[in-house]
Design a protein around this motif. Structure first.
Motif, PDB file in Angstrom:
ATOM      1  N   VAL A   1       3.448 101.751  43.623  1.00  0.00           N
ATOM      2  CA  VAL A   1       2.845 100.462  43.983  1.00  0.00           C
ATOM      3  C   VAL A   1       3.396  99.885  45.296  1.00  0.00           C
ATOM      4  CG1 VAL A   1       4.387  98.985  42.614  1.00  0.00           C
ATOM      5  CG2 VAL A   1       2.035  98.259  43.047  1.00  0.00           C
TER       6      VAL A   1
ATOM      7  N   LEU B   1       1.564 101.273  48.214  1.00  0.00           N
ATOM      8  CA  LEU B   1       0.186 100.806  48.037  1.00  0.00           C
ATOM      9  C   LEU B   1       0.056  99.348  48.511  1.00  0.00           C
ATOM     10  CD1 LEU B   1      -2.217 101.420  45.145  1.00  0.00           C
ATOM     11  CD2 LEU B   1      -1.779  99.078  45.808  1.00  0.00           C
TER      12      LEU B   1
ATOM     13  N   ALA C   1       1.016 106.793  40.607  1.00  0.00           N
ATOM     14  CA  ALA C   1       0.995 106.288  41.983  1.00  0.00           C
ATOM     15  C   ALA C   1       2.175 105.331  42.181  1.00  0.00           C
ATOM     16  CB  ALA C   1      -0.314 105.556  42.240  1.00  0.00           C
TER      17      ALA C   1
ATOM     18  N   CYS D   1      -0.794 101.923  38.606  1.00  0.00           N
ATOM     19  CA  CYS D   1       0.055 102.901  39.302  1.00  0.00           C
ATOM     20  C   CYS D   1       0.958 103.627  38.309  1.00  0.00           C
ATOM     21  CB  CYS D   1       0.926 102.209  40.352  1.00  0.00           C
ATOM     22  SG  CYS D   1      -0.005 101.700  41.798  1.00  0.00           S
TER      23      CYS D   1
END
Ligand code: UDX
Length: 434
Positions: free
Chosen positions: A237, A240, A235, A230
């Motif tokens: 986490v 996610l 991204a 990530c």
């Protein structure tokens, strides 16, 4: 709970043994608990817990005051019991990843030398596969009246009572119907309340425990590995992990990314399992499990490097406030604590580190006398160039940037447990990293 009328002995009154002994008394058994450490026995007899565990002090007192729980330093006092639970430590052997079994062997030998009537010696300590068989041989050479069983513990620190009285499952590693019958009698009330029982052979029972811990460790290292992906891709986490957790097959627990696992069990059990796999020639399995450990230890370096970056590249001469010393909240245990490892790392790189923990300051001071300790967050933070939040105590969740701002020298914070609201800290002018 109804009295079951059994007499139970417990050998080893560390964390596991004390919780087990108090739990057995609560289940209605007559319990005598033994340890070779006279000081420990004296304090337990006086109803004083030598460590921190929510609710266990009260259960200990209840057992002692009811007359159902006694303590001794002599194996001779254990001779009449129906079941003997061996709860001694199995630390990582010095200079190796394997478990040190000398206390387990001593307990089985000492017991077998003294027992003449029918009884069962039940191993609870976490051991490598093959240990129960060896213990059974040791016992069989001394007496034919005594059987051996393995009944692994799954205690989480901070939840010891709940896990003793209302476990998720009971695993009985037995070789005879009599040993199973005694264990079913010991745990009768727990089983009647619906706890599932898995009956298996010795090696299976031994492996269940380390496999459970290795799985939990793998889950944490998995999300920490994904956290690295990530970071590299931009991204996030946390959402996610949330999204993964909604999948029933995955589940949300042990998917908290951050500083990783520590304590007296997960690290040791993963290492014992890869040492065992390697000895068995299962190199792929050993490599797979070793990577769980490598990723986990890497988290400590990563958190240190986030702090270093905030300090402009070096800890030398910096003042560091470390919040948390325990390996997780609700315990004073600092064994293999990631928090203490990071604090010590900053110290090694030349920082002056002041540590605060709600309950683990004393145990941390014994383990790392080279660090400084403070009894409040504000004292620890005074003049700090960076704050490292290292253990996820609820006390730290409520940290208010406006309270810390006036006391620190620089507004830098690394939230190694993803406990705080980044927007709130950034809005208050803090450099926030997690
Ligand atoms: C563990 C097992 O849970 C228990 O069943 C076994 O019998 C003994 O080992 P414990 O050592 O008390 O119990 O710790 P646990 O609550 O499992 O936490 C282990 C570590 O993982 C802690 O350092 C915790 O901070 C860390 N952790 C946990 C994470 O880093 N992320 C998570 O999402 C969950």
């Amino acid at each position: 709970m109804a009295a079951s009328g059994l007499t139970v002995s417990v050998v080893g009154t560390g964390y596991l043994g004390t919780a087990h002994a108090a739990g057995m008394a609560q289940l209605g058994h007559d319990v005598v608990a033994m340890d070779v450490d006279a000081e420990k026995i004296a304090s337990l007899s006086a109803c004083e817990l030598p460590f921190f565990e929510p609710g266990l002090g009260a259960l200990l007192r209840k057992g002692v005051e009811s007359g159902r729980l006694r303590f001794t330093t002599s194996y001779d006092d254990l001779a009449g019991a129906d079941a003997h639970f061996v709860c001694v430590g199995t630390p990582q052997a010095p200079g190796s990843c394997a478990a040190d079994l000398r206390w387990v062997e001593a307990a089985f030998t000492e017991l077998a030398d003294r027992l003449s009537g029918p009884s069962v010696i039940v191993g609870k300590s976490t051991v490598p596969a093959g240990t129960a068989r060896r213990m059974a041989d040791i016992v069989a050479r001394r007496t034919d009246q005594v059987e051996v069983a393995w009944n692994p513990e799954f205690l989480r620190e901070g939840h010891a009572i709940e896990d003793t009285l209302r476990p998720d499952r009971l695993v009985f590693g037995v070789e005879t119907p009599r040993a199973e019958k005694v264990l079913r009698e010991v745990y009768r009330t727990v089983i009647e309340e619906g706890c599932p029982v898995v009956v298996a052979g010795y090696a299976t029972a031994e492996l269940v425990k380390v496999s459970a811990n290795a799985f939990l460790a793998m889950k944490i290292s998995f999300i920490n590995a994904i956290a690295q992906v990530c970071e590299a891709t931009g991204a996030a986490v946390l959402p996610l992990a949330e999204a993964l957790g909604y999948d029933d097959r995955i589940g949300p627990r042990f998917l908290g990314p951050g500083l990783g696992f520590g304590g007296g069990c997960l690290p040791k059990d993963v290492r014992a399992l890869y040492a065992c796999a390697s000895e068995l020639g299962l190199e792929d399995v050993a490599a797979f499990l070793r990577q769980v450990d490598v990723i986990n230890l890497g988290r400590r370096d990563r958190i240190l490097s986030l702090g270093r970056e905030l300090l402009g590249g070096s800890y030398a001469g910096a003042r560091v406030c470390a919040l948390g010393a325990a390996f997780k909240p609700n315990t004073d245990d600092v064994r293999d604590s990631p928090a203490l490892a990071v604090a010590a790392g900053a110290r090694r790189e030349g920082a002056r580190v002041v540590v605060h923990d709600p309950v683990a300051v004393d145990s941390a001071r014994r383990a790392r006398p080279d660090l400084e300790y403070a009894d409040s967050i504000l004292t620890a933070a005074r003049g700090a160039d960076v704050v490292l939040l290292l253990t996820d105590w609820t006390e730290f969740e409520d940290l208010d940037p406006s309270v810390l701002t006036p006391v620190v020298r620089h507004r830098n914070i690394v939230d190694a447990r993803n406990l705080l609201l980044p927007t709130r800290w950034r809005a208050s002018g803090w450099n926030y990293r997690s």
